[in-house]
Write an enzyme that holds these catalytic residues in place. Structure first.
Site, PDB file in Angstrom:
ATOM      1  N   ASN A  11       8.772  13.131  37.446  1.00 27.28           N
ATOM      2  CA  ASN A  11       9.351  11.931  38.052  1.00 27.28           C
ATOM      3  C   ASN A  11       8.956  10.729  37.193  1.00 27.28           C
ATOM      4  OD1 ASN A  11      10.157   9.816  39.670  1.00 27.28           O
ATOM      5  ND2 ASN A  11       8.677  10.213  41.311  1.00 27.28           N
ATOM      6  N   LYS A  13       9.940   7.726  37.466  1.00 31.40           N
ATOM      7  CA  LYS A  13       9.950   6.462  38.232  1.00 31.40           C
ATOM      8  C   LYS A  13      10.724   5.386  37.451  1.00 31.40           C
ATOM      9  CE  LYS A  13       5.876   8.135  40.443  1.00 31.40           C
ATOM     10  NZ  LYS A  13       4.708   7.884  41.247  1.00 31.40           N
ATOM     11  N   HIS A  96      10.625  10.178  48.799  1.00 32.19           N
ATOM     12  CA  HIS A  96       9.399   9.989  48.018  1.00 32.19           C
ATOM     13  C   HIS A  96       8.575   8.883  48.681  1.00 32.19           C
ATOM     14  CE1 HIS A  96       6.768   8.647  44.792  1.00 32.19           C
ATOM     15  NE2 HIS A  96       6.902   9.868  44.303  1.00 32.19           N
ATOM     16  N   GLU A  98       7.133   6.357  47.648  1.00 37.04           N
ATOM     17  CA  GLU A  98       7.458   4.975  47.262  1.00 37.04           C
ATOM     18  C   GLU A  98       8.733   4.508  47.953  1.00 37.04           C
ATOM     19  OE1 GLU A  98       7.081   5.765  43.070  1.00 37.04           O
ATOM     20  OE2 GLU A  98       4.957   6.135  43.444  1.00 37.04           O
ATOM     21  N   GLU A 168       3.068  15.578  49.038  1.00 37.62           N
ATOM     22  CA  GLU A 168       2.487  14.532  48.196  1.00 37.62           C
ATOM     23  C   GLU A 168       1.681  13.562  49.055  1.00 37.62           C
ATOM     24  OE1 GLU A 168       4.504  13.896  44.253  1.00 37.62           O
ATOM     25  OE2 GLU A 168       5.637  12.728  45.669  1.00 37.62           O
ATOM     26  N   GLY A 174      -0.412   8.402  41.896  1.00 34.68           N
ATOM     27  CA  GLY A 174      -0.654   7.325  40.935  1.00 34.68           C
ATOM     28  C   GLY A 174      -2.045   6.728  40.999  1.00 34.68           C
ATOM     29  N   SER A 214      -1.178  12.728  41.190  1.00 36.38           N
ATOM     30  CA  SER A 214      -2.160  12.628  40.105  1.00 36.38           C
ATOM     31  C   SER A 214      -2.453  13.958  39.410  1.00 36.38           C
ATOM     32  CB  SER A 214      -3.467  12.006  40.626  1.00 36.38           C
ATOM     33  OG  SER A 214      -3.234  10.676  41.037  1.00 36.38           O
TER      34      SER A 214
HETATM   35  P1  PGA Z   1       1.602  10.802  39.973  1.00 37.44           P
HETATM   36  O1  PGA Z   1       2.981  10.671  40.791  1.00 37.44           O
HETATM   37  O2  PGA Z   1       1.590  12.156  39.327  1.00 37.44           O
HETATM   38  O3  PGA Z   1       1.638   9.670  38.978  1.00 37.44           O
HETATM   39  O4  PGA Z   1       0.503  10.651  40.962  1.00 37.44           O
HETATM   40  C1  PGA Z   1       3.464  11.745  41.536  1.00 37.44           C
HETATM   41  C2  PGA Z   1       4.753  11.357  42.216  1.00 37.44           C
HETATM   42  O5  PGA Z   1       4.924  10.173  42.543  1.00 37.44           O
HETATM   43  O6  PGA Z   1       5.637  12.189  42.451  1.00 37.44           O
END
Ligand code: PGA
Length: 259
Positions: A11, A13, A96, A98, A168, A174, A214
């Site tokens: 992803n 983003k 997701h 976010e 998640e 993140g 992460s």
């Molecule tokens: P990340 O993001 O690996 O940077 O923690 C995972 C995601 O948002 O799907």
């Protein structure tokens, strides 16, 4: 989804412009090997999807939308529909964290998007997970329960076969603070328990469930070793060709297939 392939989803983003995305895919295509038992999915920004769909070899990479609107067409300025994504992507992220927390998407929006993806023959990757506060209040299982009920209402058992779920935890995304494998196992068991309750044992056994939050090239193997985990959703590490290709390599159990 059948659990015969490990799914590795990158992803990106809101990173990489068209030129950078094209260069990056070119670089990735040289280092990421194609394996029969691994499906590699890239989720770039919507802007780059069409050009990347012409650039990638779909045997090597599939594409996913990070987001879309649930109506198929109409007066919805600024939006992109699942109907417009057909033929360009095979997968679409839905819900997701976010989208849920920055853009305040509700379970109702998410449910409509799951339906729109299915209607348009895209595979929704339904993301679920608790916040740090919910975790501290010991509400993880209740949150997963509610998000699954919210996202999957109206989904038939036939349709469920074309859905992927990603666990998640919001606090792990993140932050560099990845969840312990034992906690991931526990949460994914709760997810399968809920699927069993809604659709039966066979559906629960067949449900493809990913972990995300992460994950790095160093930690990927710890999650992939868990029998409950069928793949990974990678944010930050998917923007590093070396790290991402290492993760794909770790997902490969069988013999490699020459590209
Ligand atoms: P990340 O993001 O690996 O940077 O923690 C995972 C995601 O948002 O799907």
């Amino acid at each position: 989804m059948a659990r015969d392939k490990t799914l590795i989803v990158g992803n990106w983003k809101m990173n990489l412009n068209m030129h950078e995305a094209s260069l990056y895919v070119h670089q990735l295509s040289k280092v990421v090997k194609t394996h029969r038992d691994v499906e590699v999915v890239l989720a770039p920004t919507a802007l780059t999807l069409q050009s990347l769909s012409l650039q990638v070899n779909f045997r090597q990479f599939k594409l996913a939308a990070q987001n879309f609107y649930w109506r198929d067409s109409g007066a919805y300025t600024g939006e992109i529909s699942a109907t417009q994504l057909r033929g360009i992507v095979q997968y679409a992220l839905v819900g997701h964290s976010e989208r849920r927390h920055v853009f305040h998407e509700s379970d109702k929006d998410i449910r409509a998007k799951v339906q729109a993806a299915i209607r348009n023959h895209l595979i929704p990757i339904l993301c679920v997970g608790e916040t740090a506060f919910e975790r501290s209040e010991d509400e993880t299982q209740a949150v997963l329960h509610d998000q699954l009920i919210g996202g999957l209402a109206n989904v038939t058992s036939d349709e469920l076969e074309h859905i992927v779920i990603a666990y998640e935890p919001v606090w792990a995304i993140g932050t560099g603070q990845n969840a312990l494998p034992v906690d991931v196992s526990h949460a994914i068991r709760a997810i399968r328990g809920q699927i069993k309750h809604l659709y039966g044992q066979k559906a629960a056994d067949n449900m493809q469930v990913l972990y995300g939050g992460s994950v790095t090239a160093d930690s990927a193997a710890d999650y992939l070793a868990l029998p409950d985990v069928d793949g990974l959703l990678i944010g930050g590490a998917s923007l590093d060709a070396h790290a991402f290709s290492e993760i794909v390599k770790k997902a490969h159990k069988g013999s490699s297939l020459a590209k």
